[in-house]
Design a protein around this motif. Sequence first.
Motif, PDB file in Angstrom:
ATOM      1  N   HIS A   1       0.855  -1.190   0.000  1.00 38.99           N
ATOM      2  CA  HIS A   1       0.000   0.000   0.000  1.00 38.99           C
ATOM      3  C   HIS A   1       0.894   1.244   0.000  1.00 38.99           C
ATOM      4  O   HIS A   1       1.565   1.519   0.989  1.00 38.99           O
TER       5      HIS A   1
ATOM      6  N   CYS B   1       0.211   5.158   2.598  1.00 38.93           N
ATOM      7  CA  CYS B   1      -0.799   4.472   3.427  1.00 38.93           C
ATOM      8  C   CYS B   1      -1.341   5.330   4.569  1.00 38.93           C
ATOM      9  O   CYS B   1      -2.187   4.880   5.320  1.00 38.93           O
TER      10      CYS B   1
ATOM     11  N   GLY C   1      -2.573   4.054   8.222  1.00 34.67           N
ATOM     12  CA  GLY C   1      -2.702   2.604   8.146  1.00 34.67           C
ATOM     13  C   GLY C   1      -4.085   1.992   8.225  1.00 34.67           C
ATOM     14  O   GLY C   1      -4.200   0.764   8.165  1.00 34.67           O
TER      15      GLY C   1
ATOM     16  N   THR D   1      -4.636  -0.033   5.034  1.00 36.25           N
ATOM     17  CA  THR D   1      -3.681  -1.152   5.006  1.00 36.25           C
ATOM     18  C   THR D   1      -4.171  -2.266   5.935  1.00 36.25           C
ATOM     19  O   THR D   1      -4.188  -3.452   5.575  1.00 36.25           O
TER      20      THR D   1
ATOM     21  N   VAL E   1       0.331  -7.528   4.415  1.00 32.72           N
ATOM     22  CA  VAL E   1       0.414  -6.131   3.974  1.00 32.72           C
ATOM     23  C   VAL E   1       1.705  -5.418   4.375  1.00 32.72           C
ATOM     24  O   VAL E   1       2.268  -5.646   5.445  1.00 32.72           O
TER      25      VAL E   1
ATOM     26  N   GLY F   1       2.797  -1.227   4.268  1.00 28.74           N
ATOM     27  CA  GLY F   1       2.368   0.143   3.987  1.00 28.74           C
ATOM     28  C   GLY F   1       3.567   1.072   4.014  1.00 28.74           C
ATOM     29  O   GLY F   1       4.432   0.941   4.886  1.00 28.74           O
TER      30      GLY F   1
END
Length: 257
Positions: A54, A57, A60, A63, A73, A75
């Motif tokens: 991501h 991001c 978050g 994310t 994931v 970010g």
Amino acid sequence: MDYLNINKEAWDKRTKVHVGSKFYDQQAFEAGKSSLNTIELEQVGNVEGKKLLHLQCHFGQDTLSWARQGAIVTGVDLSTEAIDEANKLKLAVGLEATFVADDIYQFGQKSKAQYDIVFTSYGVLCWLPDLKQWATIIANALVTGGEFHLVEFHAFNDLLDGYSYFPHCEPDIEDEGTYTENCDGTKSKMVTWAHSLSEVVTALISAGLSIEVFEEHPYSPYDCFDNMEQVSGQGYQMLHKGQQVPLLYSIKARKNG
Ligand SMILES: C[S@@+](CC[C@H](N)C(=O)[O-])C[C@H]1O[C@@H](n2cnc3c(N)ncnc32)[C@H](O)[C@@H]1O
């Protein structure tokens, strides 16, 4: 001009305000609410077990919403304040995620990792001076067959607001507040660049990505511009001389072998 430091300072300041805002509603997020909207959920689809990067991001929420759906994931964001908050949020909700504080261009030069999905959304491109380099970073970060997903505010709205639609080399440098309801005292200098839709599409094609979906949307999930009105079951719209303004666009692109 050190645009990265100017924007980092502004986003650090904004993040402190955003985490306590109704707009981002951390309490609901921590209680399990997803921050993702129908557009990106439908476009990206099933992320279970997929490696997702991501870009930009913020702190978050999106994310971690993808992590809640089973994605593995990472970010990346320029704001160290945002990444600190993202790490706190990750602990608060007990999810696995890697958050990296970096400029996306510098991250792209350092990182050798590859992902099944690269995702970025809502208010990301105006902070970036060079979309060709941006698209190359995305292409390099994807495995063969991997997908890129963008959902972005439509540049047509910037035009109505008095900004250039067409890109030019010089950025706009302005004192700006933020888009959350608790925005008092958030004004700070920010450096942004205009990017037309054709510039975005051409950058992705030049980086070797195949565009599979390109849509424009008259409704936005966010009431973050002047003169928007809510339409039940659709989101927010803006009318210009009685006609709907395109508020968002979304792109799905693939890295083919
Ligand atoms: C409008 S926010 C993205 C919002 C996000 N969709 C959300 O609501 O959570 C833009 C983000 O881009 C980040 N950003 C700006 N310039 C950047 C850069 N060069 N590299 C990485 N992140 C950057 C900012 O720190 C900010 O968190």
